[in-house]
Design a protein around this motif. Sequence first.
Motif, PDB file in Angstrom:
ATOM      1  N   UNK A 120      17.362  10.003 -14.906  1.00 13.86           N
ATOM      2  CA  UNK A 120      18.054   9.034 -14.048  1.00 13.86           C
ATOM      3  C   UNK A 120      17.437   7.638 -14.129  1.00 13.86           C
ATOM      4  N   UNK A 121      16.368   7.485 -14.905  1.00 19.76           N
ATOM      5  CA  UNK A 121      15.663   6.195 -14.972  1.00 19.76           C
ATOM      6  C   UNK A 121      16.503   5.162 -15.707  1.00 19.76           C
ATOM      7  N   UNK A 122      16.719   4.008 -15.077  1.00 15.65           N
ATOM      8  CA  UNK A 122      17.484   2.919 -15.698  1.00 15.65           C
ATOM      9  C   UNK A 122      16.644   1.676 -15.931  1.00 15.65           C
ATOM     10  N   UNK A 123      15.334   1.792 -15.733  1.00 15.29           N
ATOM     11  CA  UNK A 123      14.441   0.682 -16.039  1.00 15.29           C
ATOM     12  C   UNK A 123      14.343  -0.343 -14.929  1.00 15.29           C
ATOM     13  N   UNK A 147      -5.883  11.360 -16.126  1.00 16.32           N
ATOM     14  CA  UNK A 147      -6.616  10.853 -14.966  1.00 16.32           C
ATOM     15  C   UNK A 147      -5.972   9.581 -14.429  1.00 16.32           C
ATOM     16  N   UNK A 148      -5.457   8.737 -15.330  1.00 18.40           N
ATOM     17  CA  UNK A 148      -4.764   7.517 -14.891  1.00 18.40           C
ATOM     18  C   UNK A 148      -3.535   7.875 -14.064  1.00 18.40           C
ATOM     19  N   UNK A 149      -2.825   8.930 -14.460  1.00 20.91           N
ATOM     20  CA  UNK A 149      -1.633   9.347 -13.725  1.00 20.91           C
ATOM     21  C   UNK A 149      -1.969   9.746 -12.298  1.00 20.91           C
ATOM     22  N   UNK A 150      -3.180  10.228 -12.084  1.00 24.07           N
ATOM     23  CA  UNK A 150      -3.584  10.644 -10.743  1.00 24.07           C
ATOM     24  C   UNK A 150      -3.837   9.462  -9.817  1.00 24.07           C
ATOM     25  N   UNK A 151      -3.877   8.249 -10.368  1.00 21.87           N
ATOM     26  CA  UNK A 151      -4.113   7.046  -9.563  1.00 21.87           C
ATOM     27  C   UNK A 151      -2.841   6.218  -9.356  1.00 21.87           C
ATOM     28  N   UNK A 152      -1.696   6.766  -9.711  1.00 21.82           N
ATOM     29  CA  UNK A 152      -0.456   5.989  -9.622  1.00 21.82           C
ATOM     30  C   UNK A 152      -0.078   5.640  -8.192  1.00 21.82           C
ATOM     31  N   UNK A 153      -0.449   6.472  -7.235  1.00 23.64           N
ATOM     32  CA  UNK A 153      -0.109   6.162  -5.844  1.00 23.64           C
ATOM     33  C   UNK A 153      -0.733   4.837  -5.416  1.00 23.64           C
ATOM     34  N   UNK A 154      -1.903   4.530  -5.946  1.00 19.61           N
ATOM     35  CA  UNK A 154      -2.536   3.245  -5.639  1.00 19.61           C
ATOM     36  C   UNK A 154      -1.648   2.097  -6.100  1.00 19.61           C
ATOM     37  N   UNK A 161       5.392  -3.472 -10.061  1.00 22.08           N
ATOM     38  CA  UNK A 161       6.607  -2.874 -10.615  1.00 22.08           C
ATOM     39  C   UNK A 161       6.422  -2.376 -12.041  1.00 22.08           C
ATOM     40  N   UNK A 162       5.490  -2.966 -12.784  1.00 18.51           N
ATOM     41  CA  UNK A 162       5.274  -2.623 -14.187  1.00 18.51           C
ATOM     42  C   UNK A 162       3.798  -2.352 -14.435  1.00 18.51           C
ATOM     43  N   UNK A 163       3.517  -1.277 -15.146  1.00 20.19           N
ATOM     44  CA  UNK A 163       2.164  -0.984 -15.608  1.00 20.19           C
ATOM     45  C   UNK A 163       2.094  -1.382 -17.075  1.00 20.19           C
ATOM     46  N   UNK A 207       7.990   7.444 -10.003  1.00 15.65           N
ATOM     47  CA  UNK A 207       7.530   6.643  -8.864  1.00 15.65           C
ATOM     48  C   UNK A 207       8.110   5.240  -8.882  1.00 15.65           C
ATOM     49  N   UNK A 208       9.057   4.995  -9.764  1.00 16.67           N
ATOM     50  CA  UNK A 208       9.704   3.685  -9.812  1.00 16.67           C
ATOM     51  C   UNK A 208       8.948   2.630 -10.585  1.00 16.67           C
ATOM     52  N   UNK A 209       7.960   3.036 -11.370  1.00 18.77           N
ATOM     53  CA  UNK A 209       7.154   2.096 -12.143  1.00 18.77           C
ATOM     54  C   UNK A 209       7.617   2.066 -13.594  1.00 18.77           C
ATOM     55  N   UNK A 210       7.861   0.883 -14.119  1.00 15.36           N
ATOM     56  CA  UNK A 210       8.119   0.711 -15.547  1.00 15.36           C
ATOM     57  C   UNK A 210       6.785   0.664 -16.278  1.00 15.36           C
ATOM     58  N   UNK A 211       6.803   0.978 -17.572  1.00 16.79           N
ATOM     59  CA  UNK A 211       5.570   1.022 -18.355  1.00 16.79           C
ATOM     60  C   UNK A 211       5.728   0.163 -19.614  1.00 16.79           C
TER      61      UNK A 211
END
Length: 609
Positions: A120-123, A147-154, A161-163, A207-211
């Motif tokens: 469902x991701x549209x960017x 391990x980075x994925x475990x810090x996404x809530x921060x 909006x973008x990592x 989580x709504x974050x673009x990469x």
Amino acid sequence: MSESETITTTSHASGASAVTGRGVNGDFAVWAPHRERVRLRLYGTGDADGPAERDVPMRRDDDGWWRAQVDGAGPGTEYAYLLDEDSQPLPDPRSLRQPHGVHGPSRVHDHAAFTWTDGAWTGRPLAGAVVYELHVGTFTPQGTLRAAAERLDHLVDLGVTHVELMPVNAFDGAHGWGYDGVLWAAVHEPYGGPDALKALVDACHGRGLAVLLDVVYNHLGPSGAYLPRFGPYFSGENDWGPSLNLDGPDSDPVRRMVVDNALDWLRHHHLDGLRLDAVHALRDDRATPLLAELSEEVDALATALGRPLPLIAESDRNDPRTVLPREAGGLGMAAQWSDDLHHALHVALTGEAHGYYADFADPDALPAALTRVFWHAGTHSGFRGRVHGAPVDTARVPGSRFLAYLSNHDQIGNRARGDRMGEHVPPGLLMCGAALVLCSPHTPLVFMGEEWAATTPWPFFASFTDPELVEGVREGRRREFAALGWDEEEVPDPMDPATRDSAVLDWSQTGHRPHARVLDTYRALIALRRREPELSDPRLDRFAVVAGDGGRRLVLVRGGLRVVCNLGADGAEVELDAAPRELLLASGRPVITGTTVDVPGESFAVLRV
């Protein structure tokens, strides 16, 4: 198996995905146009009584591609190439996985085997974004994608909006910045390999974050750079060594490799855009520059996928054509990094004015960089000893096409000790700097840890395995900074594992003062930018900066909002053009009397008038 049974004569389609020819269906292909003989070495594919490795001859086509079709080979098969009579097996230049490091064999990897959950991701568009630059190897003690994925809530709580991931393609050793990569398509194995990257991207999208991913096409690292053995991939020199052959003989397949690599990152890893490292080092005299060609193909892919795929350039040219559309004579980049604004902010906040910072000691530099993007816009640069740059048409080019930042990996890591701004600047000034960036028309970028004024340094580090190279890097780093007047003892040993360890973020700081206060301020500023459309309005021609007291007092005019920053140590009375009706956010305790705002030293206030 006979030679006739192992050969396929299928022609190479230049526009096809670069996944073809890497063994997923037993088809192998490598471009080596000037070699007389190429063999495919397969490891561990024989039967129980057969050899642990065997060599398969390959056949050359008219375009310089060598091909073989091997029954029974597929995902998990490890392979390498032997060129002419050289006995050293070399990894595939287009390898998708290097489980044994950049000197070892490649492994066939099937992108289709990963199960995605982001259908469902549209960017997310870059306009209105807040970007967070992250280095996988030091974001957590483990230094892995998982391990980075475990810090996404921060990051979600912060409001970005973008990592933007610093390079994750394969380089020699376990730890490094990533800019010494030598295999453009293989995810660094110590980070977790290709599926770990996909899992991180999938989690971000959930989580709504673009990469975004930082990619490096302007040079190769010094260890494991076997690409030139296969063909004429390089011609001439740039600041980092051999320059990519983009316009000489046999350059068509070289350009195609770059374009295919970019498309593969976006298509197969579901990435949302790319940051292109130091594009000024891409020497290209073609009528259609590589960047324009790349942007055209990426735009076509974005249309097919139904989501934005911005390309962000790092360029030292101060050339607005970088971000102009192709039809307007530009390169079609969605945005570029804005070093002039960083340098002006750095001088204003720290007072440092050595090296290239000397050009930004003028009090007008910061207001000019905020409103016009480039301080050097067809004007003289003392550092360069010449006229530099060209002006941005602020009536036509939005500020969202330029990334603004207080810090990034380069501006911290290229200091001798990797010391952050927070070591030299009090928290109040850091928060003023954040207000100037996050309330500007530009696209803000935050470097990891900046949001809580992290004190962990971020120096240059590497972990090459060649003893001669290790010593060469050590000595080179010492000489470089000795020439700039640094004491040798102040320069950390880049090859000492402790140097990397010192750069790992200390997450415990987020719960202690003054770090917690800085973090709260960053969260509040990002939330305010999202809530008040005037703060994210990218139109430069509707933006003004009023400066006073030699540039120590600044007022950003943002529609009906005013962002007042006092960079001085003492309180100051600032006269506004209208009486404030509401205080939206402040880092100090401003006193409002009519149209006058008494702002404490080293603080900011955002007001509605």
